[in-house]
Design a protein around this motif. Structure first.
Motif, PDB file in Angstrom:
ATOM      1  N   GLY A 137      41.160  33.322  38.725  1.00 15.84           N
ATOM      2  CA  GLY A 137      40.030  32.402  38.675  1.00 15.84           C
ATOM      3  C   GLY A 137      38.898  33.038  37.893  1.00 15.84           C
ATOM      4  N   PRO A 138      37.695  33.130  38.472  1.00 21.63           N
ATOM      5  CA  PRO A 138      36.553  33.722  37.763  1.00 21.63           C
ATOM      6  C   PRO A 138      36.585  35.252  37.744  1.00 21.63           C
ATOM      7  N   VAL A 139      37.579  35.836  38.428  1.00 29.60           N
ATOM      8  CA  VAL A 139      37.638  37.285  38.586  1.00 29.60           C
ATOM      9  C   VAL A 139      38.676  37.876  37.622  1.00 29.60           C
ATOM     10  N   ARG A 140      38.254  38.889  36.858  1.00 23.69           N
ATOM     11  CA  ARG A 140      39.167  39.620  35.976  1.00 23.69           C
ATOM     12  C   ARG A 140      39.256  41.057  36.481  1.00 23.69           C
ATOM     13  N   VAL A 141      40.490  41.503  36.726  1.00 28.41           N
ATOM     14  CA  VAL A 141      40.719  42.844  37.246  1.00 28.41           C
ATOM     15  C   VAL A 141      41.466  43.649  36.187  1.00 28.41           C
ATOM     16  N   ASP A 142      40.845  44.712  35.688  1.00 27.93           N
ATOM     17  CA  ASP A 142      41.491  45.599  34.727  1.00 27.93           C
ATOM     18  C   ASP A 142      42.129  46.735  35.516  1.00 27.93           C
ATOM     19  N   LEU A 143      43.464  46.728  35.581  1.00 25.21           N
ATOM     20  CA  LEU A 143      44.165  47.712  36.396  1.00 25.21           C
ATOM     21  C   LEU A 143      44.123  49.105  35.795  1.00 25.21           C
ATOM     22  N   THR A 144      43.881  49.199  34.478  1.00 21.98           N
ATOM     23  CA  THR A 144      43.836  50.504  33.826  1.00 21.98           C
ATOM     24  C   THR A 144      42.492  51.192  34.033  1.00 21.98           C
ATOM     25  N   SER A 145      41.412  50.481  33.717  1.00 22.88           N
ATOM     26  CA  SER A 145      40.074  51.074  33.850  1.00 22.88           C
ATOM     27  C   SER A 145      39.506  50.916  35.258  1.00 22.88           C
ATOM     28  N   VAL A 201      37.427  43.544  53.665  1.00 17.99           N
ATOM     29  CA  VAL A 201      37.638  42.159  53.232  1.00 17.99           C
ATOM     30  C   VAL A 201      36.302  41.435  53.127  1.00 17.99           C
ATOM     31  N   ALA A 202      35.448  41.608  54.124  1.00 19.88           N
ATOM     32  CA  ALA A 202      34.124  40.962  54.110  1.00 19.88           C
ATOM     33  C   ALA A 202      33.296  41.445  52.925  1.00 19.88           C
ATOM     34  N   SER A 203      33.356  42.734  52.652  1.00 22.31           N
ATOM     35  CA  SER A 203      32.605  43.286  51.521  1.00 22.31           C
ATOM     36  C   SER A 203      33.121  42.737  50.193  1.00 22.31           C
ATOM     37  N   LEU A 204      34.441  42.657  50.053  1.00 19.22           N
ATOM     38  CA  LEU A 204      35.030  42.113  48.825  1.00 19.22           C
ATOM     39  C   LEU A 204      34.602  40.668  48.612  1.00 19.22           C
ATOM     40  N   ARG A 205      34.681  39.868  49.647  1.00 18.19           N
ATOM     41  CA  ARG A 205      34.290  38.458  49.529  1.00 18.19           C
ATOM     42  C   ARG A 205      32.850  38.321  49.064  1.00 18.19           C
ATOM     43  N   ALA A 206      31.990  39.170  49.591  1.00 17.75           N
ATOM     44  CA  ALA A 206      30.576  39.100  49.220  1.00 17.75           C
ATOM     45  C   ALA A 206      30.359  39.544  47.776  1.00 17.75           C
ATOM     46  N   LYS A 207      30.976  40.640  47.389  1.00 17.73           N
ATOM     47  CA  LYS A 207      30.772  41.170  46.046  1.00 17.73           C
ATOM     48  C   LYS A 207      31.365  40.258  44.966  1.00 17.73           C
ATOM     49  N   LEU A 208      32.501  39.625  45.265  1.00 11.97           N
ATOM     50  CA  LEU A 208      33.152  38.751  44.277  1.00 11.97           C
ATOM     51  C   LEU A 208      32.508  37.373  44.222  1.00 11.97           C
ATOM     52  N   ARG A 209      31.644  37.091  45.174  1.00 12.87           N
ATOM     53  CA  ARG A 209      30.934  35.805  45.238  1.00 12.87           C
ATOM     54  C   ARG A 209      31.906  34.621  45.244  1.00 12.87           C
ATOM     55  N   THR A 210      33.105  34.884  45.694  1.00 11.12           N
ATOM     56  CA  THR A 210      34.128  33.843  45.821  1.00 11.12           C
ATOM     57  C   THR A 210      34.842  34.079  47.145  1.00 11.12           C
ATOM     58  N   PRO A 211      34.198  33.793  48.281  1.00 10.92           N
ATOM     59  CA  PRO A 211      34.772  34.145  49.581  1.00 10.92           C
ATOM     60  C   PRO A 211      36.126  33.507  49.843  1.00 10.92           C
ATOM     61  N   GLU A 212      36.359  32.337  49.239  1.00 10.41           N
ATOM     62  CA  GLU A 212      37.632  31.655  49.485  1.00 10.41           C
ATOM     63  C   GLU A 212      38.791  32.312  48.741  1.00 10.41           C
ATOM     64  N   LEU A 213      38.507  33.294  47.874  1.00 11.17           N
ATOM     65  CA  LEU A 213      39.565  33.939  47.097  1.00 11.17           C
ATOM     66  C   LEU A 213      40.508  34.736  47.995  1.00 11.17           C
ATOM     67  N   ILE A 214      39.975  35.298  49.064  1.00 11.36           N
ATOM     68  CA  ILE A 214      40.802  36.063  49.997  1.00 11.36           C
ATOM     69  C   ILE A 214      40.932  35.270  51.279  1.00 11.36           C
ATOM     70  N   GLY A 215      42.105  34.713  51.481  1.00 14.84           N
ATOM     71  CA  GLY A 215      42.346  33.876  52.645  1.00 14.84           C
ATOM     72  C   GLY A 215      42.939  34.673  53.793  1.00 14.84           C
ATOM     73  N   VAL A 216      42.619  34.262  54.994  1.00  9.93           N
ATOM     74  CA  VAL A 216      43.162  34.916  56.188  1.00  9.93           C
ATOM     75  C   VAL A 216      44.254  34.031  56.774  1.00  9.93           C
ATOM     76  N   VAL A 217      45.347  34.648  57.157  1.00 10.17           N
ATOM     77  CA  VAL A 217      46.412  33.963  57.887  1.00 10.17           C
ATOM     78  C   VAL A 217      46.340  34.490  59.313  1.00 10.17           C
ATOM     79  N   ARG A 218      45.802  33.687  60.195  1.00  4.82           N
ATOM     80  CA  ARG A 218      45.429  34.138  61.531  1.00  4.82           C
ATOM     81  C   ARG A 218      46.610  34.787  62.254  1.00  4.82           C
ATOM     82  N   GLY A 219      46.374  35.985  62.762  1.00  4.78           N
ATOM     83  CA  GLY A 219      47.394  36.706  63.502  1.00  4.78           C
ATOM     84  C   GLY A 219      48.410  37.423  62.639  1.00  4.78           C
ATOM     85  N   VAL A 220      48.290  37.279  61.314  1.00  5.29           N
ATOM     86  CA  VAL A 220      49.286  37.890  60.424  1.00  5.29           C
ATOM     87  C   VAL A 220      48.621  38.838  59.436  1.00  5.29           C
TER      88      VAL A 220
END
Length: 229
Positions: A137-145, A201-220
């Motif tokens: 989505g709006p997030v680009r992750v460079d695995l090398t750098s 997880v909470a910190s990532l959601r806040a920093k990426l400004r896209t909290p819905e990007l990381i979904g929780v599967v309750r109990g899993v």
């Protein structure tokens, strides 16, 4: 759908192949771990949609084979084995298996599980990988750098935050159990680590400004949810 069946007992492989073929699958049989890797890496071979992997192989342990498969391809792996204890199940999932079926199995259940992991893999293809970049989505992750950008702006993550995002982002839509995340990102056991994972997880959601990007599967556990296009 094209399947790779990794099974050392020829009579079992023949029976399973016959059943799956009657249901419209194309089955390629490999009787050892090395034969499975050769089939996967053959340059002139069509890709497989799902891999059915037995654990009791003659040349190497099935868990090791699963690890090698995971380093080579993201093709869904279903372990099909007589090992029914919970430790074997957990270890198989930790090594990268997408599902675990215990012999003797019900044919309809196996086929349903094949379709289920195939659907999840198809959903994951909604992500985009370009070179060493993950486009989420709006997030680009460079695995090398190890650099992350959101809408073009650099976002500073801690080492563990980046590792967590990279783990989820390389297989969008796939549910990672909390124990598996702790094992792979922190290289630690699950006991007492639940709060640590929740905080990251909470910190990532806040920093990426896209909290819905990381979904929780309750109990899993957690999964990366790509925005609808």
């Amino acid at each position: 759908m094209r399947l790779l069946l990794v099974e050392d007992e020829n009579h079992v492989a023949a029976a399973v192949s016959a059943i799956l073929t009657r249901h419209g699958f194309t089955v390629v049989h490999a009787s050892s771990g090395w034969a499975a890797m050769e089939a996967l890496m053959a340059p002139d071979s069509d890709p497989f949609d799902v891999i059915l992997l037995d654990l009791g192989l003659p040349d190497q342990d099935g868990y090791e084979v699963c690890g090698r498969i995971r380093r080579w391809t993201g093709t869904p792996v279903i372990m099909v084995t007589a090992r029914a204890d919970i430790r074997s199940r957990v270890h198989g999932l930790d090594r990268g298996a997408d599902d675990y079926v215990v012999k003797p199995f019900n044919t309809r259940e196996l086929i349903a599980r094949i379709h289920a992991v195939s659907r999840r893999a198809a959903a994951a293809e909604g992500g985009d990988v370009r070179g060493n970049d993950l486009l989420l989505g709006p997030v680009r992750v460079d695995l090398t750098s190890r650099q992350v950008r959101v809408d073009g702006s650099v976002v500073h993550l801690t080492r563990k935050e980046f590792d967590l995002l990279a783990l989820l982002g390389q297989r969008p839509g796939v549910v990672f159990r909390r124990e598996q995340i702790i094992s792979e990102v922190w290289e630690s056991r699950w006991e007492g680590a639940e709060r640590t994972l929740q905080v990251h997880v909470a910190s990532l959601r806040a920093k990426l400004r896209t909290p819905e990007l990381i979904g929780v599967v309750r109990g899993v556990g957690y999964r990366l949810v790509l925005p609808e296009r």
